[in-house]
Motif scaffolding. Structure first.
Motif, PDB file in Angstrom:
ATOM      1  N   TRP A 102      -1.395  -5.825  -6.898  1.00 26.07           N
ATOM      2  CA  TRP A 102      -1.564  -4.383  -7.114  1.00 26.07           C
ATOM      3  C   TRP A 102      -2.367  -3.754  -5.981  1.00 26.07           C
ATOM      4  O   TRP A 102      -2.050  -2.651  -5.528  1.00 26.07           O
ATOM      5  N   LEU A 103      -3.398  -4.442  -5.503  1.00 29.90           N
ATOM      6  CA  LEU A 103      -4.190  -3.928  -4.390  1.00 29.90           C
ATOM      7  C   LEU A 103      -3.364  -3.842  -3.116  1.00 29.90           C
ATOM      8  O   LEU A 103      -3.461  -2.865  -2.367  1.00 29.90           O
ATOM      9  N   VAL A 104      -2.556  -4.877  -2.869  1.00 34.29           N
ATOM     10  CA  VAL A 104      -1.730  -4.870  -1.668  1.00 34.29           C
ATOM     11  C   VAL A 104      -0.696  -3.759  -1.725  1.00 34.29           C
ATOM     12  O   VAL A 104      -0.521  -2.990  -0.760  1.00 34.29           O
ATOM     13  N   VAL A 105      -0.001  -3.651  -2.856  1.00 36.35           N
ATOM     14  CA  VAL A 105       1.039  -2.620  -2.996  1.00 36.35           C
ATOM     15  C   VAL A 105       0.414  -1.229  -2.974  1.00 36.35           C
ATOM     16  O   VAL A 105       0.925  -0.306  -2.309  1.00 36.35           O
ATOM     17  N   GLY A 106      -0.701  -1.062  -3.686  1.00 38.36           N
ATOM     18  CA  GLY A 106      -1.357   0.252  -3.704  1.00 38.36           C
ATOM     19  C   GLY A 106      -1.844   0.679  -2.339  1.00 38.36           C
ATOM     20  O   GLY A 106      -1.761   1.856  -1.976  1.00 38.36           O
ATOM     21  N   GLY A 107      -2.360  -0.278  -1.549  1.00 36.13           N
ATOM     22  CA  GLY A 107      -2.802   0.063  -0.206  1.00 36.13           C
ATOM     23  C   GLY A 107      -1.668   0.324   0.760  1.00 36.13           C
ATOM     24  O   GLY A 107      -1.853   1.006   1.770  1.00 36.13           O
ATOM     25  N   ALA A 108      -0.468  -0.209   0.452  1.00 34.12           N
ATOM     26  CA  ALA A 108       0.674  -0.031   1.349  1.00 34.12           C
ATOM     27  C   ALA A 108       1.448   1.252   1.083  1.00 34.12           C
ATOM     28  O   ALA A 108       2.231   1.693   1.930  1.00 34.12           O
ATOM     29  N   LEU A 109       1.254   1.845  -0.094  1.00 31.62           N
ATOM     30  CA  LEU A 109       1.987   3.072  -0.413  1.00 31.62           C
ATOM     31  C   LEU A 109       1.545   4.220   0.485  1.00 31.62           C
ATOM     32  O   LEU A 109       0.365   4.346   0.796  1.00 31.62           O
ATOM     33  N   PHE A 124      -9.725   3.815   0.647  1.00 29.95           N
ATOM     34  CA  PHE A 124     -10.147   2.696   1.495  1.00 29.95           C
ATOM     35  C   PHE A 124     -10.633   1.482   0.715  1.00 29.95           C
ATOM     36  O   PHE A 124     -10.805   0.413   1.299  1.00 29.95           O
ATOM     37  N   ALA A 125     -10.887   1.618  -0.583  1.00 26.79           N
ATOM     38  CA  ALA A 125     -11.418   0.499  -1.359  1.00 26.79           C
ATOM     39  C   ALA A 125     -10.448  -0.676  -1.486  1.00 26.79           C
ATOM     40  O   ALA A 125     -10.899  -1.833  -1.473  1.00 26.79           O
ATOM     41  N   PRO A 126      -9.123  -0.473  -1.638  1.00 29.19           N
ATOM     42  CA  PRO A 126      -8.244  -1.647  -1.779  1.00 29.19           C
ATOM     43  C   PRO A 126      -8.305  -2.601  -0.593  1.00 29.19           C
ATOM     44  O   PRO A 126      -8.472  -3.814  -0.777  1.00 29.19           O
ATOM     45  N   THR A 128      -5.405 -12.718 -11.916  1.00 31.36           N
ATOM     46  CA  THR A 128      -5.972 -12.406 -10.598  1.00 31.36           C
ATOM     47  C   THR A 128      -4.883 -12.148  -9.568  1.00 31.36           C
ATOM     48  O   THR A 128      -4.998 -11.255  -8.723  1.00 31.36           O
ATOM     49  N   GLY A 129      -3.793 -12.940  -9.652  1.00 34.53           N
ATOM     50  CA  GLY A 129      -2.690 -12.739  -8.717  1.00 34.53           C
ATOM     51  C   GLY A 129      -2.066 -11.359  -8.854  1.00 34.53           C
ATOM     52  O   GLY A 129      -1.716 -10.721  -7.855  1.00 34.53           O
TER      53      GLY A 129
END
Length: 277
Positions: free
Chosen positions: A109-116, A149-151, A103-104
């Motif tokens: 991955w969601l945080v990094v993907g949304g920040a790219l 927008f999903a992340p 889960t971590g």
């Protein structure tokens, strides 16, 4: 005590007043310019209009094709909001309530993907969408917005769901309810403020998004209002009164929607635990 509190809070009120003036000043000037004639705007660019020239709005509505732009934006916003709420709701429930492995890593991955930066994906996505016949399609643009927008929506909803009690869910499991039924019948009604916050943030972002809209939509009849305004600006660069009127037409729907739902939006942000971040 009251006088002391007033003196202590006075600098804060002054700062808040200056910030409000900084935020609302350009909007007021925008509204003033939309009600001026072209000649008056050249002479008086910062003051209030001498008369209310409402014809600017009618001309801008027709020349900028705002009716089609607003219709397309409504389709894009509704499709994006529904899709993001479904995707983020399922993902957030799985991350918050189910014992998933790694889960971590998924959260990271969601945080990094949304920040790219989104510009990284623009060129390969353009060629992929052309091969899939999704280019110059409102549905193709909506799918892009789902991924875009999903992340963040998943992270926000997960933060909201983590704080909800689990007693009703455990009772539903004892009665034999499936996880999907628990999500739709038990969790979703309780998490309505979180879903409303996600819907409002996603809707505002989709309504104002420009880069992907101008890249993936070329047909003037399919353009959302943001790209319709851009196309109108290219042909009426010198007529800033008409541009101000068209911009105000684009701005008003989302401003009114936000003002109508602002209390629920703030409550949802506070309940999700993101208010202090």
């Amino acid at each position: 005590m009251s006088q002391r509190t007033t003196r202590t809070g006075l600098p804060g009120y002054v700062i808040l007043g200056l910030l409000a003036l900084f935020a609302l000043g350009p909007l007021v000037l925008f509204a003033f310019n939309s009600l001026k004639t072209r000649d008056e705007l050249a002479v008086n660019s910062f003051g209030p209009p001498s008369g209310l020239h409402w014809a600017n709005f009618a001309e801008a509505w027709q020349e900028a094709n705002m009716a089609a732009g607003l219709r397309n934006s409504v389709i894009v916003v509704l499709g994006t909001v529904v899709g993001v709420c479904v995707i983020a709701g399922l993902a957030a429930y799985a991350l918050a309530r189910m014992d998933l492995p790694h889960t971590g890593g998924i959260m990271l991955w969601l945080v990094v993907g949304g920040a790219l930066p989104t510009q990284m994906f623009l060129v390969p996505l353009f060629f992929l969408w052309a091969k899939l016949n999704l280019y110059d399609s409102l549905f193709g643009l909506i799918v892009v917005y789902w991924a875009l927008f999903a992340p963040f929506a998943t992270l926000l909803l997960r933060s909201f769901l983590v704080g909800l009690p689990r007693e009703y869910e455990e009772a539903a499991r004892i009665d034999g309810a499936s996880e999907l039924r628990i999500l739709t019948r038990v969790v979703a009604p309780v998490a309505a403020p979180g879903f409303l916050t996600v819907a409002l943030v996603t809707g505002l972002s989709a309504y104002n998004e420009f880069l992907f809209a101008v890249t993936f939509i070329q047909d003037s009849d399919k353009m959302p209002v943001s790209t319709a305004l851009f196309s109108f600006q290219q042909g009426f660069t010198q007529d800033y009164a008409l541009l101000s009127a068209a911009g105000l037409i684009m701005l008003l729907p989302m401003v009114l929607l936000f003002l109508f739902l602002q209390r629920r939006f703030i409550d949802g942000i506070a309940a999700s635990g993101l208010g202090g971040t």
